[in-house]
Scaffold this active site. Structure first.
Site, PDB file in Angstrom:
ATOM      1  N   TRP A   1      18.042  -2.385   1.470  1.00 17.39           N
ATOM      2  CA  TRP A   1      17.520  -1.235   0.748  1.00 17.39           C
ATOM      3  C   TRP A   1      18.624  -0.355   0.152  1.00 17.39           C
ATOM      4  CZ3 TRP A   1      12.765   0.333  -0.859  1.00 17.39           C
ATOM      5  CH2 TRP A   1      11.655  -0.344  -0.349  1.00 17.39           C
TER       6      TRP A   1
ATOM      7  N   ARG B   1       1.250  -6.854  -5.401  1.00 14.26           N
ATOM      8  CA  ARG B   1       1.047  -6.572  -6.832  1.00 14.26           C
ATOM      9  C   ARG B   1       2.169  -7.155  -7.674  1.00 14.26           C
ATOM     10  NH1 ARG B   1       4.746  -3.265  -9.021  1.00 14.26           N
ATOM     11  NH2 ARG B   1       5.953  -2.104  -7.504  1.00 14.26           N
TER      12      ARG B   1
ATOM     13  N   ASP C   1       8.294 -11.146  -6.444  1.00 12.68           N
ATOM     14  CA  ASP C   1       9.548 -11.767  -6.841  1.00 12.68           C
ATOM     15  C   ASP C   1       9.679 -13.084  -6.067  1.00 12.68           C
ATOM     16  OD1 ASP C   1      12.230 -12.550  -6.946  1.00 12.68           O
ATOM     17  OD2 ASP C   1      12.978 -10.772  -5.906  1.00 12.68           O
TER      18      ASP C   1
END
Length: 304
Positions: A86, A206, A209
């Site tokens: 992150w 939604r 990747d």
């Protein structure tokens, strides 16, 4: 002999590679994209769906899931577990705000060493865990969606309302990244027999990747299914992943072509070594994964 379950993923990658719609995306990298896909993984024999056509760092994926479950939103606690997935988003924000070209390594070191700096620059906004565990209603009350689902699984397992999600419209503009896997629904079968009930999980994604996100998410969602099943005295059954916009980044084409040339190897097995008192008590040491023998890892850039 049954076809290896990983071919569902490889078939999807091949389809997007051949037929995907070429487009410029939010990141500017560009993608090949298709709309609508479903992958189903049977975990009833202890199978842990960690892809084998490239190494998936399953411990990192599970650590992220455990972090989601804490409700935390700052990368400092992730970095303390040596999880760096992150960092790109707050690093990008800090570089733009400060004009600094600080390296990722130095930025992470400062986050770890300086708690005040981490509070200012390491927070991701109200991302996944915040919504899962501390969704704030209009009355200011916090709602723990995970606890509610587990309670319903124990008391009303045929309910059609056993779900949680992260798409809090009012909070989207405060998030470092809008939730990609944003809808989780549970289903219990086998309640009328004399065997242990079986728990399945469907995850709606939604934005999926395929190069980096899908292998990682599939693994960690399987870990979540195993944990919740243990907590409610059921056995894991199916993990079902439903993708909306499923895509390959244009700088992941070589990755895709490489894995399509590789033969899947047997999925590993997962065993939980301990049953904590609650969903909050799991640690990475509780996950015993055996028989994982993947093809080599493939390095690929993250699109920010």
């Amino acid at each position: 002999m049954a076809r290896h379950q990983e071919y569902q993923y490889l078939d999807l990658v091949e389809h997007v590679l051949k037929h995907g719609d070429r487009r410029i995306d939010r990141t500017g990298v560009g993608t090949l994209a298709s709309f609508g896909a479903m992958l189903r993984f049977d975990m009833s024999d202890g199978t842990f769906p960690v892809y084998t056509t490239k190494r998936v760092y399953w411990k990192t994926a599970v650590k992220e899931m455990l972090w989601f479950l804490t409700g935390q939103t700052n990368i400092r606690s992730l970095l303390q577990e040596n999880v760096r997935i992150w960092t790109d988003w707050p690093l990008d924000k800090y570089r733009k705000a400060s004009g600094s070209d600080i390296s990722q390594e130095d930025f992470e070191a400062r986050i770890l060493a300086d708690e005040e700096f981490a509070l200012q620059w390491g927070d991701l906004g109200p991302v996944y865990g915040k919504q899962w565990r501390r969704w704030v209603g209009p009355d200011g009350k916090e709602y723990d969606q995970i606890a509610s689902v587990i309670q319903t699984l124990r008391t009303n397992p045929t309910s059609r309302r056993m779900l949680f999600h992260a798409w809090n419209v009012a909070d989207l503009d405060q998030m470092a990244l809008n939730p990609c896997h944003n809808f989780y629904q549970f289903f219990v079968s086998g309640l009328n027999g004399d065997q242990t009930p079986k728990l399945s999980l469907m995850v709606g994604i939604r934005s999926n990747d395929l190069g980096l996100g899908n292998p990682f998410n599939t693994c960690q969602q399987a870990a979540l299914l195993a944990m919740v099943a243990q907590q409610v005295d059921m056995v894991p059954h199916e993990l079902i992943c439903v993708g909306g916009d499923v895509h390959l980044y244009l700088n992941h084409i070589e990755l895709a072509e490489t894995i399509l040339q590789r033969e899947p190897r047997p999925f590993p097995k997962l065993r939980l070594l301990r049953r904590p008192d609650s969903i909050d008590g799991y640690r990475i040491e509780d996950f015993e994964v055996t028989g994982y023998d993947p093809h080599p890892a493939i390095e690929a850039p993250v699109a920010v």
